[in-house]
Write an enzyme that holds these catalytic residues in place. Structure first.
Site, PDB file in Angstrom:
ATOM      1  N   GLU A 129       0.807  -1.225   0.000  1.00  0.00           N
ATOM      2  CA  GLU A 129       0.000   0.000   0.000  1.00  0.00           C
ATOM      3  C   GLU A 129       0.842   1.278   0.000  1.00  0.00           C
ATOM      4  OE1 GLU A 129      -2.810  -0.515   3.223  1.00  0.00           O
ATOM      5  OE2 GLU A 129      -3.176  -2.571   2.653  1.00  0.00           O
ATOM      6  N   GLU A 252      -5.586 -10.975  -1.389  1.00  0.00           N
ATOM      7  CA  GLU A 252      -6.384 -10.891  -0.154  1.00  0.00           C
ATOM      8  C   GLU A 252      -7.886 -10.966  -0.470  1.00  0.00           C
ATOM      9  OE1 GLU A 252      -4.948  -7.662   2.303  1.00  0.00           O
ATOM     10  OE2 GLU A 252      -2.873  -7.983   1.666  1.00  0.00           O
TER      11      GLU A 252
HETATM   12  O1  G3I Z   1      -0.739 -10.746  18.374  1.00  0.00           O
HETATM   13  C1  G3I Z   1      -1.400  -9.746  19.153  1.00  0.00           C
HETATM   14  C2  G3I Z   1      -1.843 -10.335  20.475  1.00  0.00           C
HETATM   15  O2  G3I Z   1      -0.692 -10.694  21.232  1.00  0.00           O
HETATM   16  C3  G3I Z   1      -2.670  -9.302  21.235  1.00  0.00           C
HETATM   17  O3  G3I Z   1      -3.167  -9.884  22.414  1.00  0.00           O
HETATM   18  C4  G3I Z   1      -3.843  -8.845  20.354  1.00  0.00           C
HETATM   19  C5  G3I Z   1      -4.700  -7.820  21.025  1.00  0.00           C
HETATM   20  O4  G3I Z   1      -4.035  -6.569  20.984  1.00  0.00           O
HETATM   21  O5  G3I Z   1      -3.322  -8.269  19.139  1.00  0.00           O
HETATM   22  C6  G3I Z   1      -2.619  -9.247  18.394  1.00  0.00           C
HETATM   23  O6  G3I Z   1      -2.137  -8.633  17.225  1.00  0.00           O
HETATM   24  C7  G3I Z   1      -3.161  -8.364  16.266  1.00  0.00           C
HETATM   25  C8  G3I Z   1      -2.739  -9.048  14.961  1.00  0.00           C
HETATM   26  O7  G3I Z   1      -3.684  -8.733  13.922  1.00  0.00           O
HETATM   27  C9  G3I Z   1      -2.620 -10.553  15.095  1.00  0.00           C
HETATM   28  O8  G3I Z   1      -3.894 -11.106  15.287  1.00  0.00           O
HETATM   29  C10 G3I Z   1      -3.212  -6.864  16.057  1.00  0.00           C
HETATM   30  O9  G3I Z   1      -3.723  -6.265  17.220  1.00  0.00           O
HETATM   31  C11 G3I Z   1      -4.111  -6.542  14.882  1.00  0.00           C
HETATM   32  O10 G3I Z   1      -4.019  -5.160  14.556  1.00  0.00           O
HETATM   33  C12 G3I Z   1      -3.676  -7.322  13.644  1.00  0.00           C
HETATM   34  O11 G3I Z   1      -4.611  -7.041  12.614  1.00  0.00           O
HETATM   35  C13 G3I Z   1      -4.181  -7.437  11.304  1.00  0.00           C
HETATM   36  C14 G3I Z   1      -3.917  -6.163  10.482  1.00  0.00           C
HETATM   37  O12 G3I Z   1      -3.645  -6.487   9.106  1.00  0.00           O
HETATM   38  C15 G3I Z   1      -2.701  -5.419  11.012  1.00  0.00           C
HETATM   39  O13 G3I Z   1      -1.563  -6.247  10.946  1.00  0.00           O
HETATM   40  C16 G3I Z   1      -5.337  -8.234  10.688  1.00  0.00           C
HETATM   41  O14 G3I Z   1      -5.448  -9.483  11.366  1.00  0.00           O
HETATM   42  C17 G3I Z   1      -5.056  -8.473   9.204  1.00  0.00           C
HETATM   43  O15 G3I Z   1      -6.193  -9.071   8.580  1.00  0.00           O
HETATM   44  C18 G3I Z   1      -4.778  -7.142   8.486  1.00  0.00           C
HETATM   45  O16 G3I Z   1      -4.430  -7.460   7.162  1.00  0.00           O
HETATM   46  C19 G3I Z   1      -4.220  -6.343   6.258  1.00  0.00           C
HETATM   47  C20 G3I Z   1      -3.089  -6.723   5.313  1.00  0.00           C
HETATM   48  O17 G3I Z   1      -1.910  -6.927   6.076  1.00  0.00           O
HETATM   49  C21 G3I Z   1      -2.867  -5.631   4.265  1.00  0.00           C
HETATM   50  N1  G3I Z   1      -4.108  -5.387   3.521  1.00  0.00           N
HETATM   51  C22 G3I Z   1      -5.229  -5.019   4.382  1.00  0.00           C
HETATM   52  C23 G3I Z   1      -5.492  -6.124   5.405  1.00  0.00           C
HETATM   53  C24 G3I Z   1      -6.696  -5.779   6.255  1.00  0.00           C
HETATM   54  O18 G3I Z   1      -6.422  -4.633   7.012  1.00  0.00           O
END
Ligand code: G3I
Length: 337
Positions: A129, A252
């Site tokens: 992005e 995705e």
């Molecule tokens: O691993 C931690 C955990 O230890 C903690 O307890 C929990 C609560 O805070 O958070 C966990 O991390 C989360 C992580 O996903 C793993 O599950 C993050 O908070 C959360 O922000 C993260 O969200 C991911 C997001 O990207 C940011 O990385 C989503 O699952 C994922 O679907 C999303 O994917 C993105 C692609 O990378 C890029 N394109 C858009 C897509 C959707 O936003």
């Protein structure tokens, strides 16, 4: 139910899925992934925020390693996502102030470390992005305004090519991908950003930047192709990207009940059937253009674990891991000669 991983194997299109390390511990879910998908993308674990949550030199590898291990142990392709993303940065980086020299040094070192740790990565979303969403001055060939203001740009004006060149230097064979959303079709609501990314990639390819493909995320809702011409514009976009010598990875894919941020107004049999038709359309298109569209991944397997929440019903399997009409639509398309 038919095993999608084996049905799709000889199709010329690699079928993948996003998964997170925590869900890989769920044995039923893991069985689903092994049976139906040939590639895995770590949903969050391999990003800067998860790898260096506390500081620039303190790497936490275990969760990203877990997804990589799943791929290696189950004979799956590993799509490394993602080296540089403007979003979800750890505070030390997001709020930190760095000189261009220091940020450049850290960024090169980060890419070297991550690429060296996962040498069997089939493909790498080097940049996620990196292009703006709006173009108030219009999309111009000068590329002004195309790049998104973020931690690296304009502090390091050449950060895109620096990232690709560094990744290629460490891994001579992995497919190096530029990944973005709302860039699938040349026509309709995605037109401007699709053109901006096309111009950016054409410019980079013309300057010999080692970039092998473009990741088209395809986070869609059920009305994504309602505007006439939008779906046809995807085929034209595949063709012009192919003419640049780029592969297309659908990275995705999902068809949510409603646009991002909107609640799902209703979900019924008609919704399931429309969702299946949309998944079928995209799968058939990728198969018809398999010389360009070499892989497609859904952003998760079951609605239970969808990042948009189960109430968006976005994926091929429902909350109880039962296949939905969309699953059978893919099975039919991949099974067709
Ligand atoms: O691993 C931690 C955990 O230890 C903690 O307890 C929990 C609560 O805070 O958070 C966990 O991390 C989360 C992580 O996903 C793993 O599950 C993050 O908070 C959360 O922000 C993260 O969200 C991911 C997001 O990207 C940011 O990385 C989503 O699952 C994922 O679907 C999303 O994917 C993105 C692609 O990378 C890029 N394109 C858009 C897509 C959707 O936003």
């Amino acid at each position: 139910i038919p095993a999608l991983a084996s049905i799709s194997r000889s199709s010329g299109v690699l079928l993948g899925v996003a998964a997170s390390s925590g869900k890989l511990n769920d044995t039923d879910y893991k069985k689903l992934l092994v049976r139906h998908f040939s590639s895995v993308t770590p949903e969050a674990e391999c990003k800067i925020k998860e790898l260096t949550p506390q500081g620039p030199d303190h790497y936490v590898w275990d969760k990203c390693d877990a997804v990589y291990r799943y791929a290696v142990e189950n004979g799956k392709y590993f799509r490394l996502h993602t080296l540089l993303w403007w979003d979800h940065l750890p505070d030390w980086l997001d709020k930190g102030s760095f000189s261009p020299r220091k940020l450049r040094a850290w960024t090169v070192g980060h890419i070297e470390k991550v690429m060296a740790r996962y040498p069997d990565a089939y493909a790498v979303d080097v940049i996620n992005e990196g292009v703006a969403d709006e173009f108030p001055g219009g999309v111009t060939a000068s590329l002004d305004g195309v790049r998104r203001g973020n931690k690296w740009f304009p502090l390091i004006p050449d950060y895109l090519e620096l990232a690709f060149k560094t990744a290629r230097r460490v891994n001579p064979t992995a497919k190096l991908i530029y990944n973005d959303y709302n860039i699938a079709s040349m026509y309709g609501w995605m037109r401007e950003k699709s053109n901006a990314v096309y111009l950016l990639l054409r410019d980079m390819k013309s300057r010999g930047v080692p970039i092998d493909g473009v990741g088209i995320q395809m986070h869609f809702c059920l009305s994504a192709f309602d505007e006439p011409g939008t779906f046809e514009g995807i085929a034209y976009n595949f063709q012009r990207l192919g003419q640049l010598g780029l592969e297309v990875h659908i990275t995705e894919l999902e068809f949510n009940c409603s646009p991002y941020g909107d609640p799902c107004p209703r979900w019924n049999r008609a919704s399931l059937d429309k969702q299946a038709a949309l998944y079928r359309q995209v799968t058939r298109l990728c198969l018809d253009y398999s010389h360009i569209c070499t892989m497609m991944s859904t952003w998760g397997a079951s609605d239970r674990f969808s990042w948009r929440g189960p109430e968006q019903h976005a994926l091929l399997f429902d909350e109880e891991f039962r296949p939905k009409p969309a699953f059978f639509a893919l099975a039919e398309e991949f099974a067709r000669p």
